[in-house]
Design a protein around this motif. Structure first.
Motif, PDB file in Angstrom:
ATOM      1  N   VAL A   1       5.003  -6.455  -8.088  1.00 56.97           N
ATOM      2  CA  VAL A   1       5.082  -5.360  -9.060  1.00 56.97           C
ATOM      3  C   VAL A   1       3.848  -5.317  -9.956  1.00 56.97           C
ATOM      4  CG1 VAL A   1       7.599  -5.389  -9.056  1.00 56.97           C
ATOM      5  CG2 VAL A   1       6.373  -6.715 -10.773  1.00 56.97           C
ATOM      6  N   LYS A   2       3.102  -6.429 -10.020  1.00 51.41           N
ATOM      7  CA  LYS A   2       1.893  -6.468 -10.853  1.00 51.41           C
ATOM      8  C   LYS A   2       0.624  -6.221 -10.058  1.00 51.41           C
ATOM      9  CE  LYS A   2       3.013 -10.634 -12.004  1.00 51.41           C
ATOM     10  NZ  LYS A   2       3.083 -12.000 -12.591  1.00 51.41           N
ATOM     11  N   CYS A   3       0.729  -6.202  -8.726  1.00 51.15           N
ATOM     12  CA  CYS A   3      -0.479  -6.256  -7.894  1.00 51.15           C
ATOM     13  C   CYS A   3      -0.720  -5.020  -7.044  1.00 51.15           C
ATOM     14  CB  CYS A   3      -0.393  -7.472  -6.954  1.00 51.15           C
ATOM     15  SG  CYS A   3      -0.358  -9.049  -7.806  1.00 51.15           S
ATOM     16  N   GLN A   4       0.146  -4.033  -7.117  1.00 52.09           N
ATOM     17  CA  GLN A   4       0.038  -2.932  -6.163  1.00 52.09           C
ATOM     18  C   GLN A   4      -1.276  -2.173  -6.259  1.00 52.09           C
ATOM     19  OE1 GLN A   4       4.395  -1.672  -6.913  1.00 52.09           O
ATOM     20  NE2 GLN A   4       3.922  -0.763  -4.947  1.00 52.09           N
ATOM     21  N   LYS A   5      -1.895  -2.170  -7.440  1.00 55.34           N
ATOM     22  CA  LYS A   5      -3.158  -1.444  -7.595  1.00 55.34           C
ATOM     23  C   LYS A   5      -4.375  -2.327  -7.361  1.00 55.34           C
ATOM     24  CE  LYS A   5      -1.229   1.877 -10.893  1.00 55.34           C
ATOM     25  NZ  LYS A   5      -1.319   2.451 -12.266  1.00 55.34           N
ATOM     26  N   ALA A   6      -4.152  -3.637  -7.181  1.00 50.83           N
ATOM     27  CA  ALA A   6      -5.288  -4.551  -7.095  1.00 50.83           C
ATOM     28  C   ALA A   6      -5.436  -5.211  -5.740  1.00 50.83           C
ATOM     29  CB  ALA A   6      -5.153  -5.643  -8.172  1.00 50.83           C
ATOM     30  N   VAL A   7      -4.456  -5.005  -4.838  1.00 51.05           N
ATOM     31  CA  VAL A   7      -4.466  -5.766  -3.596  1.00 51.05           C
ATOM     32  C   VAL A   7      -5.183  -5.013  -2.475  1.00 51.05           C
ATOM     33  CG1 VAL A   7      -2.359  -7.024  -4.097  1.00 51.05           C
ATOM     34  CG2 VAL A   7      -2.209  -4.798  -2.977  1.00 51.05           C
ATOM     35  N   PRO A   8      -5.718  -5.749  -1.500  1.00 51.50           N
ATOM     36  CA  PRO A   8      -6.241  -5.104  -0.298  1.00 51.50           C
ATOM     37  C   PRO A   8      -5.124  -4.399   0.468  1.00 51.50           C
ATOM     38  CG  PRO A   8      -7.009  -7.371  -0.496  1.00 51.50           C
ATOM     39  CD  PRO A   8      -5.939  -7.186  -1.533  1.00 51.50           C
ATOM     40  N   ALA A   9      -5.503  -3.556   1.414  1.00 50.50           N
ATOM     41  CA  ALA A   9      -4.520  -2.741   2.129  1.00 50.50           C
ATOM     42  C   ALA A   9      -3.519  -3.582   2.909  1.00 50.50           C
ATOM     43  CB  ALA A   9      -5.245  -1.778   3.068  1.00 50.50           C
ATOM     44  N   ASP A  10      -3.954  -4.692   3.484  1.00 51.61           N
ATOM     45  CA  ASP A  10      -3.072  -5.510   4.321  1.00 51.61           C
ATOM     46  C   ASP A  10      -2.400  -6.579   3.468  1.00 51.61           C
ATOM     47  OD1 ASP A  10      -1.781  -6.425   6.554  1.00 51.61           O
ATOM     48  OD2 ASP A  10      -3.523  -7.410   7.442  1.00 51.61           O
ATOM     49  N   SER A  11      -1.566  -6.122   2.515  1.00 55.23           N
ATOM     50  CA  SER A  11      -0.856  -7.030   1.604  1.00 55.23           C
ATOM     51  C   SER A  11       0.640  -6.760   1.681  1.00 55.23           C
ATOM     52  CB  SER A  11      -1.348  -6.848   0.167  1.00 55.23           C
ATOM     53  OG  SER A  11      -2.722  -7.160   0.062  1.00 55.23           O
ATOM     54  N   TRP A  12       1.416  -7.837   1.661  1.00 58.86           N
ATOM     55  CA  TRP A  12       2.855  -7.745   1.922  1.00 58.86           C
ATOM     56  C   TRP A  12       3.642  -8.583   0.927  1.00 58.86           C
ATOM     57  CZ3 TRP A  12       4.349  -4.697   6.111  1.00 58.86           C
ATOM     58  CH2 TRP A  12       3.309  -4.274   6.938  1.00 58.86           C
ATOM     59  N   ALA A  13       4.862  -8.124   0.644  1.00 53.95           N
ATOM     60  CA  ALA A  13       5.781  -8.889  -0.198  1.00 53.95           C
ATOM     61  C   ALA A  13       7.022  -9.228   0.615  1.00 53.95           C
ATOM     62  CB  ALA A  13       6.169  -8.099  -1.438  1.00 53.95           C
ATOM     63  N   LEU A  14       7.591 -10.383   0.318  1.00 54.15           N
ATOM     64  CA  LEU A  14       8.813 -10.822   0.975  1.00 54.15           C
ATOM     65  C   LEU A  14       9.992 -10.552   0.054  1.00 54.15           C
ATOM     66  CD1 LEU A  14      10.236 -12.342   3.308  1.00 54.15           C
ATOM     67  CD2 LEU A  14       9.855 -14.459   2.001  1.00 54.15           C
TER      68      LEU A  14
ATOM     69  N   ALA B   1       0.817  -1.214   0.000  1.00 55.56           N
ATOM     70  CA  ALA B   1       0.000   0.000   0.000  1.00 55.56           C
ATOM     71  C   ALA B   1       0.848   1.260   0.000  1.00 55.56           C
ATOM     72  CB  ALA B   1      -0.938  -0.005   1.209  1.00 55.56           C
ATOM     73  N   ASP B   2       1.962   1.245   0.737  1.00 51.32           N
ATOM     74  CA  ASP B   2       2.759   2.474   0.865  1.00 51.32           C
ATOM     75  C   ASP B   2       4.261   2.252   0.713  1.00 51.32           C
ATOM     76  OD1 ASP B   2       3.354   1.132   3.203  1.00 51.32           O
ATOM     77  OD2 ASP B   2       2.359   2.572   4.526  1.00 51.32           O
ATOM     78  N   GLY B   3       4.682   1.017   0.461  1.00 53.07           N
ATOM     79  CA  GLY B   3       6.100   0.741   0.266  1.00 53.07           C
ATOM     80  C   GLY B   3       6.922   0.679   1.541  1.00 53.07           C
ATOM     81  N   GLU B   4       6.281   0.765   2.713  1.00 51.34           N
ATOM     82  CA  GLU B   4       7.033   0.718   3.967  1.00 51.34           C
ATOM     83  C   GLU B   4       7.718  -0.628   4.118  1.00 51.34           C
ATOM     84  OE1 GLU B   4       6.500   1.313   8.802  1.00 51.34           O
ATOM     85  OE2 GLU B   4       4.740   1.260   7.491  1.00 51.34           O
ATOM     86  N   ARG B   5       8.987  -0.593   4.532  1.00 49.82           N
ATOM     87  CA  ARG B   5       9.766  -1.819   4.685  1.00 49.82           C
ATOM     88  C   ARG B   5      10.004  -2.092   6.166  1.00 49.82           C
ATOM     89  NH1 ARG B   5      11.636  -3.635  -0.214  1.00 49.82           N
ATOM     90  NH2 ARG B   5      11.281  -2.154  -1.905  1.00 49.82           N
ATOM     91  N   LEU B   6       9.818  -3.348   6.541  1.00 48.04           N
ATOM     92  CA  LEU B   6       9.934  -3.758   7.926  1.00 48.04           C
ATOM     93  C   LEU B   6      10.774  -5.023   8.027  1.00 48.04           C
ATOM     94  CD1 LEU B   6       6.220  -3.164   8.965  1.00 48.04           C
ATOM     95  CD2 LEU B   6       8.195  -1.812   9.689  1.00 48.04           C
ATOM     96  N   PRO B   7      11.396  -5.267   9.187  1.00 47.90           N
ATOM     97  CA  PRO B   7      12.240  -6.454   9.342  1.00 47.90           C
ATOM     98  C   PRO B   7      11.422  -7.742   9.337  1.00 47.90           C
ATOM     99  CG  PRO B   7      12.003  -5.307  11.428  1.00 47.90           C
ATOM    100  CD  PRO B   7      11.396  -4.428  10.392  1.00 47.90           C
ATOM    101  N   LEU B   8      12.140  -8.870   9.268  1.00 47.70           N
ATOM    102  CA  LEU B   8      11.469 -10.169   9.219  1.00 47.70           C
ATOM    103  C   LEU B   8      10.663 -10.451  10.482  1.00 47.70           C
ATOM    104  CD1 LEU B   8      14.247 -12.416   7.637  1.00 47.70           C
ATOM    105  CD2 LEU B   8      12.136 -11.628   6.551  1.00 47.70           C
ATOM    106  N   ALA B   9      11.201 -10.063  11.625  1.00 46.76           N
ATOM    107  CA  ALA B   9      10.525 -10.334  12.902  1.00 46.76           C
ATOM    108  C   ALA B   9      10.512  -9.066  13.750  1.00 46.76           C
ATOM    109  CB  ALA B   9      11.240 -11.470  13.639  1.00 46.76           C
ATOM    110  N   PRO B  10       9.417  -8.864  14.467  1.00 52.19           N
ATOM    111  CA  PRO B  10       8.206  -9.691  14.489  1.00 52.19           C
ATOM    112  C   PRO B  10       7.416  -9.547  13.200  1.00 52.19           C
ATOM    113  CG  PRO B  10       7.834  -7.686  15.729  1.00 52.19           C
ATOM    114  CD  PRO B  10       9.290  -7.673  15.342  1.00 52.19           C
ATOM    115  N   LEU B  11       6.585 -10.548  12.902  1.00 52.83           N
ATOM    116  CA  LEU B  11       5.776 -10.480  11.683  1.00 52.83           C
ATOM    117  C   LEU B  11       4.883  -9.244  11.731  1.00 52.83           C
ATOM    118  CD1 LEU B  11       4.657 -14.223  11.320  1.00 52.83           C
ATOM    119  CD2 LEU B  11       6.460 -13.036  10.054  1.00 52.83           C
TER     120      LEU B  11
END
Length: 342
Positions: free
Chosen positions: A299-312, A228-238
């Motif tokens: 990269v294909k889903c940023q406009k189609a995903v719900p707000a609580d969506s994450w990439a690894l 949703a906003d490109g914010e990057r967070l560490p692996l843990a905590p989830l």
């Protein structure tokens, strides 16, 4: 499971229902070998650049981990003073013109998914062009002094100095047969002609022993980013609640789902075909949960995903021995170039 997915699973598992196709696989292998000889003896023309070319490819269908290796290579090269660029076919995209300069904002409908992902991850020039020689020349004209050809092993029209082949350590070469009897794009004997085989994962297949050298590569998860906003967070905590919907439209979705499980992520897994063009309907599930996907799919889903969506995000890790070998090879190429112009 689609027919194509069933075929690919059978090709890697050695299913007997593919045995009747063995003669076609043998014919395909002879055609590929004849094609290679035609390029080698000059009957088919090749584009030769004034700068070194490193090809990263594979001899199997399905994902092996080429893109993380390409990203690792260009970062490694840039850290050593090179100005690298990436040329790729742009599979799944159709551009209004070629060569296509790919940026992090390029629509994947024009470039395909992997070029945009590589542009986002590396920051180096990326060019998509079905005629790789033309695309590579565009990179040189931009000032690149070394070119990495992504998934370019079979594109023999572009001459190369170093060939690197990636093998999925868990799946190996499957039943060892060429298309359509098996997953091989070229005969297994091709491994003996490349510069290095890179085995992705621990379970190196015995077929990799046919190559002069084999190196183990690991893919290391490094963090999450919110679509949703490109914010990057560490692996843990989830950063999301469990369970999740895990989504993967890559060559080997099972590898991604296994990685999620190793990170303690639990949920329901949804596998799609490689390079799947995601729509909102693909990401609408009856039970609302966070969605977790690969960086390539993101990269294909940023406009189609719900707000609580994450990439690894993952990165390749290679041994120092491989770095030393690559540095030595590039130094030798530079000396040869100096002697040619001396």
């Amino acid at each position: 499971m689609s027919l194509g997915e069933r075929w690919l699973k059978g090709a890697y598992a050695g299913s007997p229902w593919l045995w009747p196709l063995a003669p076609l696989g043998a014919l395909y292998a002879r055609i590929m070998q004849a094609r290679a000889r035609a390029y080698a003896d000059g009957r088919k023309p090749r584009t030769t650049l004034s700068v070194p070319v490193i090809v990263v490819g594979n001899i199997t269908l399905g994902g092996t981990g080429k893109s993380p290796l390409v990203a690792w290579l260009v970062r490694w090269l840039a850290a050593r003073g090179y100005t690298p660029g990436i040329v790729t076919r742009g599979y799944g995209g159709k551009a209004p013109h070629y060569p296509l300069m790919v940026t992090p904002q390029t629509p994947t409908t024009q470039s395909g998914d992997e070029p945009v992902m590589l542009a986002q991850q590396t920051g180096v020039p990326v060019v998509a062009d079905p005629e790789r020689g033309r695309g590579a020349k565009a990179l040189v004209a931009m000032g690149c002094d070394i070119v990495v050809s992504d998934d370019g092993l079979q594109h023999l029209a572009l001459d190369r100095d170093i060939e690197l082949v990636v093998i999925d350590g868990a799946r190996g070469l499957g039943n060892g047969r060429c298309l359509p009897a098996g997953p091989l794009r070229e005969p297994a004997s091709r491994l003996a002609t490349v510069d290095r085989v890179i085995v992705n994962g621990d379970d190196a297949s015995r077929e990799s022993g046919k190559a002069p050298q084999a190196t183990t590569m690991r893919l290391r998860p490094i963090g999450w980013w919110r679509l949703a906003d490109g914010e990057r967070l560490p692996l843990a905590p989830l950063p999301f609640a469990l369970p999740v919907h895990g989504v993967a439209g890559i060559g080997n979705p099972g590898r991604f789902f296994a990685t999620l499980e190793a990170l303690g992520v639990q949920g329901q897994w949804h596998a799609f075909a490689d390079h799947h063009a995601f729509g909102a309907e693909d990401l609408h599930f009856a039970e609302p949960r966070p969605i977790v996907m690969t960086a390539k799919d993101a990269v294909k889903c940023q406009k189609a995903v719900p707000a609580d969506s994450w990439a690894l995000d993952v990165e390749a890790v290679l041994p120092s021995e491989f770095e030393e070998w690559l540095a030595t090879r590039l130094s030798a190429l530079a000396r040869d170039e100096e002697n040619d112009h001396g």
